[in-house]
Design a protein around this motif. Structure first.
Motif, PDB file in Angstrom:
ATOM      1  N   GLY A   1       0.631  -1.010   0.114  1.00  0.00           N
ATOM      2  CA  GLY A   1       0.261  -0.137  -0.186  1.00  0.00           C
ATOM      3  C   GLY A   1       0.873   1.287   0.068  1.00  0.00           C
ATOM      4  N   LYS A   2       2.169   1.418  -0.288  1.00  0.00           N
ATOM      5  CA  LYS A   2       3.291   2.308   0.385  1.00  0.00           C
ATOM      6  C   LYS A   2       3.234   3.284  -1.459  1.00  0.00           C
ATOM      7  N   GLY A   3       2.822   2.217  -2.891  1.00  0.00           N
ATOM      8  CA  GLY A   3       2.819   2.940  -3.445  1.00  0.00           C
ATOM      9  C   GLY A   3       2.082   2.639  -4.686  1.00  0.00           C
ATOM     10  N   LYS A   4       1.444   3.282  -6.260  1.00  0.00           N
ATOM     11  CA  LYS A   4       0.337   2.801  -6.843  1.00  0.00           C
ATOM     12  C   LYS A   4       0.891   2.242  -7.948  1.00  0.00           C
ATOM     13  N   VAL A   5      -0.082   1.561  -8.315  1.00  0.00           N
ATOM     14  CA  VAL A   5       0.938   0.461  -9.074  1.00  0.00           C
ATOM     15  C   VAL A   5      -0.710   1.080 -10.437  1.00  0.00           C
ATOM     16  N   ILE A   6       0.102   1.091 -11.532  1.00  0.00           N
ATOM     17  CA  ILE A   6       0.275   1.717 -13.631  1.00  0.00           C
ATOM     18  C   ILE A   6      -0.034   0.561 -14.202  1.00  0.00           C
ATOM     19  N   THR A   7      -0.729  -0.375 -14.364  1.00  0.00           N
ATOM     20  CA  THR A   7      -0.881  -1.652 -15.401  1.00  0.00           C
ATOM     21  C   THR A   7      -0.797  -0.896 -16.923  1.00  0.00           C
ATOM     22  N   VAL A   8      -0.055  -1.814 -18.009  1.00  0.00           N
ATOM     23  CA  VAL A   8       0.019  -2.116 -19.710  1.00  0.00           C
ATOM     24  C   VAL A   8      -0.450  -2.564 -19.634  1.00  0.00           C
ATOM     25  N   CYS A   9      -1.484  -3.505 -20.834  1.00  0.00           N
ATOM     26  CA  CYS A   9      -2.067  -4.553 -21.064  1.00  0.00           C
ATOM     27  C   CYS A   9      -2.460  -4.021 -22.369  1.00  0.00           C
ATOM     28  N   GLY A  10      -2.800  -5.249 -23.080  1.00  0.00           N
ATOM     29  CA  GLY A  10      -3.687  -5.438 -24.505  1.00  0.00           C
ATOM     30  C   GLY A  10      -3.724  -6.956 -24.373  1.00  0.00           C
ATOM     31  N   ALA A  11      -4.261  -7.247 -25.022  1.00  0.00           N
ATOM     32  CA  ALA A  11      -4.666  -8.862 -25.900  1.00  0.00           C
ATOM     33  C   ALA A  11      -4.551  -9.300 -26.958  1.00  0.00           C
ATOM     34  N   GLY A  12      -3.807 -11.038 -27.275  1.00  0.00           N
ATOM     35  CA  GLY A  12      -4.067 -10.498 -29.230  1.00  0.00           C
ATOM     36  C   GLY A  12      -4.318 -11.113 -29.675  1.00  0.00           C
ATOM     37  N   GLY A  13      -4.352 -10.678 -30.706  1.00  0.00           N
ATOM     38  CA  GLY A  13      -4.855 -11.153 -32.823  1.00  0.00           C
ATOM     39  C   GLY A  13      -5.306 -12.399 -32.276  1.00  0.00           C
ATOM     40  N   ASN A  14      -6.917 -13.032 -33.032  1.00  0.00           N
ATOM     41  CA  ASN A  14      -6.672 -14.303 -33.788  1.00  0.00           C
ATOM     42  C   ASN A  14      -6.811 -15.116 -32.755  1.00  0.00           C
ATOM     43  N   ARG A  15      -7.178 -14.979 -31.310  1.00  0.00           N
ATOM     44  CA  ARG A  15      -7.057 -15.985 -30.314  1.00  0.00           C
ATOM     45  C   ARG A  15      -8.081 -15.644 -29.337  1.00  0.00           C
ATOM     46  N   ASP A  16      -8.225 -16.639 -27.952  1.00  0.00           N
ATOM     47  CA  ASP A  16      -9.591 -16.340 -27.865  1.00  0.00           C
ATOM     48  C   ASP A  16     -10.390 -15.431 -27.347  1.00  0.00           C
ATOM     49  N   LYS A  17     -11.750 -14.296 -28.054  1.00  0.00           N
ATOM     50  CA  LYS A  17     -11.517 -13.435 -27.738  1.00  0.00           C
ATOM     51  C   LYS A  17     -12.728 -13.083 -25.967  1.00  0.00           C
ATOM     52  N   GLY A  18     -12.566 -14.495 -25.885  1.00  0.00           N
ATOM     53  CA  GLY A  18     -13.807 -14.425 -24.544  1.00  0.00           C
ATOM     54  C   GLY A  18     -12.985 -13.690 -23.262  1.00  0.00           C
ATOM     55  N   LYS A  19     -11.206 -14.006 -23.513  1.00  0.00           N
ATOM     56  CA  LYS A  19     -10.612 -13.057 -21.625  1.00  0.00           C
ATOM     57  C   LYS A  19     -10.266 -11.957 -21.892  1.00  0.00           C
ATOM     58  N   ARG A  20     -10.468 -11.523 -23.584  1.00  0.00           N
ATOM     59  CA  ARG A  20     -10.629  -9.925 -23.664  1.00  0.00           C
ATOM     60  C   ARG A  20     -10.548  -9.278 -22.683  1.00  0.00           C
ATOM     61  N   PRO A  21     -12.721  -8.466 -22.841  1.00  0.00           N
ATOM     62  CA  PRO A  21     -13.069  -8.005 -21.628  1.00  0.00           C
ATOM     63  C   PRO A  21     -12.514  -8.195 -20.045  1.00  0.00           C
ATOM     64  N   LEU A  22     -12.343  -9.756 -19.496  1.00  0.00           N
ATOM     65  CA  LEU A  22     -11.599 -10.335 -18.689  1.00  0.00           C
ATOM     66  C   LEU A  22     -10.596  -9.427 -17.612  1.00  0.00           C
ATOM     67  N   MET A  23      -9.253  -9.851 -19.174  1.00  0.00           N
ATOM     68  CA  MET A  23      -8.202  -8.868 -19.023  1.00  0.00           C
ATOM     69  C   MET A  23      -8.118  -7.820 -18.428  1.00  0.00           C
ATOM     70  N   ALA A  24      -8.982  -6.680 -18.907  1.00  0.00           N
ATOM     71  CA  ALA A  24      -9.371  -5.759 -18.814  1.00  0.00           C
ATOM     72  C   ALA A  24      -9.732  -5.308 -16.619  1.00  0.00           C
ATOM     73  N   GLN A  25     -10.966  -6.737 -16.935  1.00  0.00           N
ATOM     74  CA  GLN A  25     -11.626  -6.570 -15.535  1.00  0.00           C
ATOM     75  C   GLN A  25     -10.656  -6.349 -14.231  1.00  0.00           C
ATOM     76  N   GLU A  26      -9.659  -7.155 -15.070  1.00  0.00           N
ATOM     77  CA  GLU A  26      -8.671  -8.432 -13.370  1.00  0.00           C
ATOM     78  C   GLU A  26      -7.640  -6.926 -13.435  1.00  0.00           C
TER      79      GLU A  26
END
Length: 484
Positions: free
Chosen positions: A364-389
Motif C-alpha cells: 500500500g506504499k505506492g501506486k500500480v499502473i498497468t499496461v496491457c493488451g490482448a493477442g489477436g486471432n486468439r480467445d476473444k472471451g478473455k479480453r474483457p476479463l483481462m481488462a476487468q482484472e
C-alpha cells in the motif's frame, strides 16, 4: 534404418511397395524432403499434407506415410496407409531417432501458467547440481549451453525427437519440457517416455482452438493419463482441477500446496522486491522470486527434484541461487525511483497473480499502473476479463496493442473495454501504439510506484498482419529511462 523397422509399431491398413528400403530422414514438411526420406502427410488445421505428396515424391521421397492413397502412385516409392498419421507420427519419429526419451529422464510440465518458469528452473537447478541437461520451452530450447531458437511451445514430433536425440548425443541425463495443450491434443508428444509430469494450474486460455473449457482440461489430463507406471505425477492441490488431472494416471501421485496438507508444502516468511524467505517442508530458504504463485512454482520444482532422487538439502541450496526467467516478473528500475516490471501474463489468472505479487511487496506504499493488451486471432472471451482484472488491482490502466496478428488493434482494445462499466473506465485510457502506452505510464509514475507492462514478457517482436516487427518491452523501458 529400413522402412520395415520404422513402421513396426504403426499397424498399417495397407502397404504398396517394398519395406526393405533404407530411410535417411523423416519429414512432415514437404520442403525439407530429400532423397531417401519418408514423408508423413498430416492433416493440419490450415493445410492438408496429402496435397504435397507429389512434391515430396518429386524431391526424392523413398516412402510416403498417409491416411488416403493418392490417385496416382509413382514406381519406386512405397506407400504406407494408416488410419491416422497424427496418431503414429510420434512413434515413427521416436523410432527413427533411436528412442531418445528412454535414454534420459524426461519431465513434462503442463498447465495454463507457470510451465516456462518450472521447466527452466528445473533445467538450471539440475545443471547446478552437476548434471548435463536439455530444455524445451516457449522462450528457448537448450542442449546444455547450446541455444536453439523456438517457434512453438512444444515442437512437432520430428523436431522434438531430433532435439532429444541431440541431447542424448551431448551426454544429457535429464530433459525438461513444456507440454502445451495444443501439443498434447495434436499428439506431438506421442511415442515419448516421461519419467514424470507436473501440473501447474488451469484457467481460461486457448478456447479459440479447444472451443470449450472441458476440451482444454481434457487435453491437459490426457498427458497424465498417458504417464507410464514407474513415473511420477506432481499436481497442484491448490487448483480445483489438480486432483482431476491425476485421477486415471498410472504414475505415483504427489501433491504440492501453499494452503493445505500436501506432500510438498511451503509458506512465505518474508517478502520484498529482492525476493522472499520461505519455509519448505520445515526448512527455511531465501529465494530470488516474489509472489505466491512463484512459491507454487518453486514447490513444483522442489517436488520434482526430490522425486528424481535428489537430496532435499542440496535442492534447497541450489534453489536459493536461481533467478527468475526472462520476462517473468522481470524488473527494470528507473532513475526516478519507480520500478517497471515486465511480465508475460496474458490470461486473466496470470494477470491477477502478478498484480497480487506486486501488491504483496508494495504493502500500500505506492501506486500500480498497468499496461496491457490482448493477442489477436486468439480467445476473444478473455479480453474483457483481462481488462476487468487489470482495473480491479491497479490505480491506473492503459489498454494497448499486444500482438494484433491479423486483427485491427483498435477492435481488440474495444473488446477489452466492453467489459468495463462507467466507474471502471475512469481509471482507464487506451493508447493503440504500445511504445507510446509504455511512455505514458512512465510519465504517470512517481517515486515508489510500480508499472506493470504485461502480455509479451520475453518476446522481442510485435506480430502485425503476418509480419514480426522488432519490439522488446524491456528495451523500450530502458530507452525511455535514458531519455530522462
Amino acid at each position: 534404418m529400413t522402412l520395415k523397422e520404422l513402421i513396426k509399431n504403426v499397424h498399417p491398413t495397407s502397404v504398396t511397395g517394398g519395406t526393405d528400403v533404407e530411410i535417411t530422414g523423416v519429414d512432415i514438411d514437404s520442403r525439407r524432403v530429400a532423397g531417401g526420406h519418408l514423408f508423413v502427410a498430416m492433416r493440419g488445421t490450415q493445410v492438408d499434407g496429402h496435397t504435397f505428396i507429389p512434391k515430396a515424391v518429386a524431391q526424392g521421397a523413398a516412402a510416403i506415410l498417409c491416411e488416403e492413397m493418392p490417385v496416382e502412385t509413382s514406381d519406386g516409392v512405397t506407400y504406407v496407409q494408416v488410419k491416422s498419421t497424427e496418431d503414429v507420427v510420434g512413434e515413427v519419429a521416436t523410432a527413427f531417432y533411436g528412442d531418445p526419451s528412454r535414454k534420459l529422464k524426461l519431465v513434462g510440465v503442463t498447465g495454463t501458467n507457470g510451465k516456462t518458469t518450472i521447466a527452466t528452473l528445473l533445467y538450471n537447478m539440475f545443471r547446478k547440481l552437476g548434471y548435463r541437461c536439455g530444455l524445451l520451452s516457449t522462450v528457448c530450447n537448450y542442449i546444455e549451453d547450446e541455444q536453439i531458437p523456438t517457434t512453438h511451445t512444444t515442437p512437432d514430433p520430428i523436431e522434438l525427437n531430433q532435439l532429444l536425440h541431440k541431447m542424448v548425443e551431448a551426454g544429457c541425463q535429464y530433459a525438461f519440457m513444456e507440454c502445451s495443450s495444443h501439443a498434447i491434443a495434436q499428439k506431438r508428444i506421442g511415442g515419448l517416455k516421461f519419467a514424470g509430469g507436473i501440473f501447474t494450474n488451469l484457467t481460461r486460455d486457448h478456447l479459440d482452438y479447444h472451443k470449450t473449457f472441458e476440451n482444454y482440461r481434457n487435453a491437459k489430463k490426457a498427458f497424465f493419463d498417458g504417464l507410464p507406471k514407474g513415473s511420477f505425477a506432481i499436481t497442484n492441490a491448490d487448483d480445483k482441477n489438480g486432483l482431476v488431472m491425476v485421477q486415471n494416471t498410472k504414475a505415483t501421485v504427489k501433491t504440492y500446496s501453499t494452503q493445505r496438507m500436501a506432500d510438498f508444502r511451503a509458506k512465505i516468511l518474508e517478502c520484498h522486491f529482492g525476493g522472499m524467505y520461505l519455509e519448505i517442508d520445515g526448512r527455511e530458504v531465501g529465494v530470488q522470486f516474489i509472489g505466491k504463485f512463484n512459491v507454487s512454482n518453486l514447490l513444483a520444482v522442489y517436488g520434482a527434484a526430490v522425486m528424481l532422487g535428489q537430496d532435499k538439502e542440496d535442492v534447497l541450496v541450489a534453489m536459493s541461487t536461481l533467478h527468475s526467467v526472462s520476462g517473468r516478473l522481470d524488473p527494470v528500475h528507473s532513475p526516478e525511483g519507480y520500478t517497471a516490471i515486465v511480465d508475460y501474463a496474458h490470461t486473466p489468472d496470470a494477470l491477477e497473480n502478478v498484480l497480487k505479487a506486486i501488491h504483496e511487496v508494495l504493502g500500500g506504499k505506492g501506486k500500480v499502473i498497468t499496461v496491457c493488451g490482448a493477442g489477436g486471432n486468439r480467445d476473444k472471451g478473455k479480453r474483457p476479463l483481462m481488462a476487468q482484472e487489470a482495473v480491479k488491482q491497479s490505480d491506473r490502466v492503459i489498454i494497448t496493442s499486444d500482438n494484433p496478428r491479423f486483427e485491427e488493434p483498435q477492435a481488440i482494445i474495444d473488446d477489452m473495454l466492453a467489459g468495463l462499466d462507467a466507474k471502471q473506465m475512469k481509471k482507464v485510457v487506451s493508447i493503440t501504439d504500445r511504445r507510446e502506452a509504455i511512455r505514458a505510464a512512465c510519465m504517470m509514475a512517481k517515486k515508489g510506484d510500480v508499472i506493470l507492462v504485461a502480455g509479451k514478457g520475453h518476446e522481442n517482436y510485435q506480430e502485425i498482419k503476418g509480419v514480426k516487427h522488432h519490439f522488446d518491452d524491456k528495451e523500450v523501458l530502458r530507452e525511455i529511462f535514458g531519455e530522462k
